[in-house]
Design a protein around this motif. Sequence first.
Motif, PDB file in Angstrom:
ATOM      1  N   GLN A   2      86.404 -51.654 -60.288  1.00  0.00           N
ATOM      2  CA  GLN A   2      85.255 -50.875 -60.699  1.00  0.00           C
ATOM      3  C   GLN A   2      85.128 -49.586 -59.901  1.00  0.00           C
ATOM      4  O   GLN A   2      85.340 -49.579 -58.677  1.00  0.00           O
ATOM      5  CB  GLN A   2      83.968 -51.679 -60.482  1.00  0.00           C
ATOM      6  CG  GLN A   2      83.686 -52.719 -61.542  1.00  0.00           C
ATOM      7  CD  GLN A   2      82.310 -53.322 -61.392  1.00  0.00           C
ATOM      8  OE1 GLN A   2      82.021 -53.998 -60.409  1.00  0.00           O
ATOM      9  NE2 GLN A   2      81.444 -53.066 -62.355  1.00  0.00           N
ATOM     10  N   TYR A  34      77.128 -42.934 -69.543  1.00  0.00           N
ATOM     11  CA  TYR A  34      76.165 -43.545 -70.441  1.00  0.00           C
ATOM     12  C   TYR A  34      74.831 -43.674 -69.714  1.00  0.00           C
ATOM     13  O   TYR A  34      74.783 -43.777 -68.480  1.00  0.00           O
ATOM     14  CB  TYR A  34      76.628 -44.953 -70.871  1.00  0.00           C
ATOM     15  CG  TYR A  34      77.745 -44.947 -71.876  1.00  0.00           C
ATOM     16  CD1 TYR A  34      79.053 -44.711 -71.482  1.00  0.00           C
ATOM     17  CD2 TYR A  34      77.489 -45.184 -73.223  1.00  0.00           C
ATOM     18  CE1 TYR A  34      80.083 -44.703 -72.409  1.00  0.00           C
ATOM     19  CE2 TYR A  34      78.511 -45.181 -74.161  1.00  0.00           C
ATOM     20  CZ  TYR A  34      79.809 -44.934 -73.744  1.00  0.00           C
ATOM     21  OH  TYR A  34      80.822 -44.929 -74.675  1.00  0.00           O
ATOM     22  N   GLN A  36      71.180 -46.004 -69.902  1.00  0.00           N
ATOM     23  CA  GLN A  36      70.504 -47.158 -70.492  1.00  0.00           C
ATOM     24  C   GLN A  36      69.045 -47.157 -70.054  1.00  0.00           C
ATOM     25  O   GLN A  36      68.764 -47.289 -68.851  1.00  0.00           O
ATOM     26  CB  GLN A  36      71.190 -48.462 -70.064  1.00  0.00           C
ATOM     27  CG  GLN A  36      70.595 -49.699 -70.700  1.00  0.00           C
ATOM     28  CD  GLN A  36      71.322 -50.960 -70.266  1.00  0.00           C
ATOM     29  OE1 GLN A  36      71.852 -51.048 -69.163  1.00  0.00           O
ATOM     30  NE2 GLN A  36      71.358 -51.967 -71.141  1.00  0.00           N
ATOM     31  N   PRO A  42      72.782 -49.234 -73.879  1.00  0.00           N
ATOM     32  CA  PRO A  42      73.337 -47.995 -73.303  1.00  0.00           C
ATOM     33  C   PRO A  42      73.629 -46.989 -74.406  1.00  0.00           C
ATOM     34  O   PRO A  42      74.038 -47.354 -75.507  1.00  0.00           O
ATOM     35  CB  PRO A  42      74.636 -48.462 -72.643  1.00  0.00           C
ATOM     36  CG  PRO A  42      74.461 -49.928 -72.428  1.00  0.00           C
ATOM     37  CD  PRO A  42      73.603 -50.400 -73.562  1.00  0.00           C
ATOM     38  N   PHE A  87      75.455 -45.140 -66.082  1.00  0.00           N
ATOM     39  CA  PHE A  87      76.735 -45.783 -65.803  1.00  0.00           C
ATOM     40  C   PHE A  87      77.872 -44.788 -66.009  1.00  0.00           C
ATOM     41  O   PHE A  87      77.899 -44.064 -67.011  1.00  0.00           O
ATOM     42  CB  PHE A  87      76.978 -46.954 -66.770  1.00  0.00           C
ATOM     43  CG  PHE A  87      76.032 -48.096 -66.602  1.00  0.00           C
ATOM     44  CD1 PHE A  87      74.943 -48.242 -67.452  1.00  0.00           C
ATOM     45  CD2 PHE A  87      76.219 -49.048 -65.603  1.00  0.00           C
ATOM     46  CE1 PHE A  87      74.065 -49.302 -67.316  1.00  0.00           C
ATOM     47  CE2 PHE A  87      75.341 -50.102 -65.449  1.00  0.00           C
ATOM     48  CZ  PHE A  87      74.262 -50.232 -66.307  1.00  0.00           C
ATOM     49  N   THR A 101      86.692 -48.923 -67.250  1.00  0.00           N
ATOM     50  CA  THR A 101      85.939 -49.800 -66.373  1.00  0.00           C
ATOM     51  C   THR A 101      84.653 -49.107 -65.951  1.00  0.00           C
ATOM     52  O   THR A 101      84.685 -47.963 -65.491  1.00  0.00           O
ATOM     53  CB  THR A 101      86.760 -50.148 -65.114  1.00  0.00           C
ATOM     54  OG1 THR A 101      88.036 -50.640 -65.512  1.00  0.00           O
ATOM     55  CG2 THR A 101      86.060 -51.207 -64.286  1.00  0.00           C
ATOM     56  N   PHE A 102      83.539 -49.811 -66.084  1.00  0.00           N
ATOM     57  CA  PHE A 102      82.248 -49.230 -65.744  1.00  0.00           C
ATOM     58  C   PHE A 102      81.863 -49.522 -64.302  1.00  0.00           C
ATOM     59  O   PHE A 102      82.200 -50.577 -63.746  1.00  0.00           O
ATOM     60  CB  PHE A 102      81.153 -49.772 -66.667  1.00  0.00           C
ATOM     61  CG  PHE A 102      81.184 -49.194 -68.058  1.00  0.00           C
ATOM     62  CD1 PHE A 102      81.830 -49.849 -69.087  1.00  0.00           C
ATOM     63  CD2 PHE A 102      80.575 -47.974 -68.328  1.00  0.00           C
ATOM     64  CE1 PHE A 102      81.861 -49.317 -70.372  1.00  0.00           C
ATOM     65  CE2 PHE A 102      80.595 -47.429 -69.598  1.00  0.00           C
ATOM     66  CZ  PHE A 102      81.246 -48.097 -70.625  1.00  0.00           C
ATOM     67  N   GLY A 103      81.119 -48.592 -63.717  1.00  0.00           N
ATOM     68  CA  GLY A 103      80.563 -48.795 -62.396  1.00  0.00           C
ATOM     69  C   GLY A 103      79.315 -49.650 -62.452  1.00  0.00           C
ATOM     70  O   GLY A 103      78.860 -50.046 -63.528  1.00  0.00           O
ATOM     71  N   GLY A 104      78.735 -49.906 -61.275  1.00  0.00           N
ATOM     72  CA  GLY A 104      77.579 -50.783 -61.182  1.00  0.00           C
ATOM     73  C   GLY A 104      76.270 -50.160 -61.627  1.00  0.00           C
ATOM     74  O   GLY A 104      75.271 -50.857 -61.783  1.00  0.00           O
ATOM     75  N   GLY A 105      76.276 -48.844 -61.832  1.00  0.00           N
ATOM     76  CA  GLY A 105      75.066 -48.195 -62.324  1.00  0.00           C
ATOM     77  C   GLY A 105      74.235 -47.550 -61.234  1.00  0.00           C
ATOM     78  O   GLY A 105      74.257 -47.978 -60.079  1.00  0.00           O
TER      79      GLY A 105
END
Lengths: 112, 121
Positions: A2, A34, A36, A42, A87, A101-105
């Motif tokens: 990530q 993105y 959310q 999102p 994100f 792959t997305f990060g933790g936000g």
Amino acid sequence: QQPVQSPQAVILREGEDAVINCSSSKALYSVHWYRQKHGEAPVFLMILLKGGEQKGHEKISASFNEKKQQSSLYLTASQLSYSGTYFCGTERVGAAGNKLTFGGGTRVLVKP
Amino acid sequence: DVKVTQSSRYLVKRTGEKVFLECVQDMDHENMFWYRQDPGLGLRLIYFSYDVKMKEKGDIPEGYSVSREKKERFSLILESASTNQTSMYLCASSFLRSGRQNRKKPYNEQFFGPGTRLTVL
């Protein structure tokens, strides 16, 4: 693996600016952003495909530094509607195909 | 107006049950995705599909399977639900990239459904 987003959370007053960073330890093909809002799905903001590329969405802009393997999202003159979790998604080229792959936000709260 | 719908907003199941989560999109998208969302961990990809009857593992496929019999529908299956599968599940879809980019480069703008909050007791 990530990407790492920083900060994890930020509180702003309306009209203030903020920067959200997204870093990867691997070489990147593109970066996606993105947003959310609470209780919602999102929503896509932008994709950055080239090194050094900058894009904008309303007063939200982003840059992508391919060499540093990082992207930054800039919230300029923030509005109440900017509150939400942001994100980043980092896309890498792989032998079996690209992978996103997305990060933790990063949680953003804009107060009046 | 583009739309991705998921069969349930909230679901409560017992440990060991077989669970089906359904996702339908009306945009004629080639790609469909299943993510789970947990606090601090962001969105983690479970499986994706770039065509009917095709599927690829994501980052956390263990304990899950998928089915795509029709282009507009993508199902996530928990064969034997466990408490550690309690989570928010998000479905998404996107167009396949055009031009010379092939099926292994699916990452256009994704449209997300509203999510299913699954609780396994």
